[in-house]
Design an enzyme around this catalytic site. Structure first.
Site, PDB file in Angstrom:
ATOM      1  N   LYS A  16       0.840  -1.210   0.000  1.00 55.78           N
ATOM      2  CA  LYS A  16       0.000   0.000   0.000  1.00 55.78           C
ATOM      3  C   LYS A  16       0.869   1.253   0.000  1.00 55.78           C
ATOM      4  O   LYS A  16       2.035   1.228   0.446  1.00 55.78           O
ATOM      5  CB  LYS A  16      -0.969   0.041   1.193  1.00 55.78           C
ATOM      6  N   PRO A 105       9.737  -4.407  -0.126  1.00 55.61           N
ATOM      7  CA  PRO A 105      10.856  -4.245   0.801  1.00 55.61           C
ATOM      8  C   PRO A 105      10.399  -4.218   2.266  1.00 55.61           C
ATOM      9  O   PRO A 105       9.263  -3.840   2.569  1.00 55.61           O
ATOM     10  CB  PRO A 105      11.453  -2.896   0.413  1.00 55.61           C
ATOM     11  N   SER A 114       2.542  -6.531   6.790  1.00 57.99           N
ATOM     12  CA  SER A 114       1.086  -6.622   6.954  1.00 57.99           C
ATOM     13  C   SER A 114       0.478  -7.433   5.810  1.00 57.99           C
ATOM     14  O   SER A 114      -0.475  -8.193   6.010  1.00 57.99           O
ATOM     15  CB  SER A 114       0.467  -5.224   6.963  1.00 57.99           C
ATOM     16  N   ASP A 147      -2.092  -1.963  10.043  1.00 56.02           N
ATOM     17  CA  ASP A 147      -2.298  -1.949   8.588  1.00 56.02           C
ATOM     18  C   ASP A 147      -2.839  -3.272   8.044  1.00 56.02           C
ATOM     19  O   ASP A 147      -3.153  -3.360   6.856  1.00 56.02           O
ATOM     20  CB  ASP A 147      -0.970  -1.657   7.865  1.00 56.02           C
TER      21      ASP A 147
END
Ligand code: C5P
Length: 312
Positions: A16, A105, A114, A147
């Site tokens: 995200k 990464p 997450s 998250d």
């Protein structure tokens, strides 16, 4: 007698970026109330689960694999354990082998860990035919990290509370991005703590007590007006991330100079996200950032995409 084939299942979940991240004051529980616009992009983590001897074993391949924990500190392991506990699976009698293929990464502000957790929640639910359903999985996700619910959910969504309370946001069209990966990691708690320190030095510290996302961003998402969207991107954590990793400043500047419509640190960094007009524009900005040596690597992605899903 032929042995029964080992059951294997595979899920993926997206990275995200935050189109806005408005941080309120520190709460007594150590988190900050925030209002953020999460946006899922087509860079995926993949998690594969196979039935195996008792316990949970994990192997990590790919981007940053050498620095990912393989014990209980691994969010995918925690996710598998959470599904087992909820579904009544006794891990002392049944076990699972977890294989994580990383493309996002580590500690980069892209919610890679997450995404591992979200993919692992879905995969474990399928492996053990637990049928927990999206609502129960979302509750487990919120316990794993702020998250993780969004990594399950995907799309573009408003996140409130500590980020775990989601409201889907209507948006028009696909957005093209360049993600410039930094050469190190930034631990999220460090970046929030740096923001608190910076705010404490201000005459009026504390940030917005009830953070809200600026309405021009929501309007730009609805209309698909790229220029308005570019002007509305924001991240309260950006100055703190730059204070801890000053090279980010140069990366943002070079991306703007390369013609990006907007440049913003993603989440707690150190990834920088650049908005482009279209795919070809994004590819050009990525090449220029790489040539300038202001990042470790630059990739092009598009969003929004769906959240965690089974792929096999
Ligand atoms: O929820 P998650 O495990 O991702 O949070 C990691 C850390 O980031 C928290 O322990 C906290 O220090 C910081 N954080 C915060 N406010 C949030 C989310 C995270 O201060 N809303």
């Amino acid at each position: 007698m032929t042995p029964l084939a080992t059951r294997t299942v595979t899920a993926r979940a997206p990275a995200k970026v935050n189109l806005a991240l408005v941080v309120g004051p520190l709460r007594p529980d150590g988190f900050h109330d925030l209002a953020t616009v999460f946006h899922a992009v087509d860079l995926y983590e993949q998690v594969n689960l196979s039935e195996g001897p008792p316990g949970i074993r994990v192997v990590v391949h790919g981007e940053g694999a050498e620095i990912v924990p393989t014990g209980p500190g691994n969010l995918a392991v925690a996710a598998v354990a959470a599904v087992a506990a909820r579904a009544g699976v006794d891990l002392r009698r049944r076990g699972v082998d977890v294989v994580i293929a990383k493309r996002v990464p580590v500690a980069a502000g892209l919610a890679g860990g997450s995404a591992d957790a979200a993919a692992a929640l879905l995969a474990a639910d399928r492996l053990w035919r637990a049928r927990l359903g999206r609502t129960q999985l979302a509750a487990l996700a919120a316990n794993l990290g702020s998250d993780v619910p969004f990594s399950l959910h995907g799309g573009t969504a408003l996140g409130t509370g500590r980020g775990e309370v989601l409201t889907p946001l209507p948006s028009t069209g696909s957005l093209h991005w360049v993600l410039a990966f930094g050469s190190g990691q930034l631990a999220t708690p460090r970046v929030f703590a740096e923001l608190d320190r910076m705010r404490a030095r201000l005459p009026d510290p504390g940030g917005q007590s009830r953070p809200g996302v600026p309405s021009p961003l929501l309007a730009a998402l609805r209309s698909g007006d790229l220029t308005a969207l570019a002007a509305a991107l924001s991240n309260d954590l950006e100055p703190a991330a730059i204070a801890l990793a000053p090279l980010l400043h140069r990366c943002l500047d070079r991306g703007r100079a390369a013609g990006a419509m907007a440049a913003v640190v993603s989440g707690s960094g150190p990834t920088c996200a650049f908005l482009a007009r279209d795919e070809a524009h994004a590819a050009g900005v990525a090449v220029e950032l790489t040539d300038q040596g202001v990042c470790r690597a630059a990739v092009t992605v598009t969003g929004p995409v769906a959240g965690a899903a089974m792929t096999g």
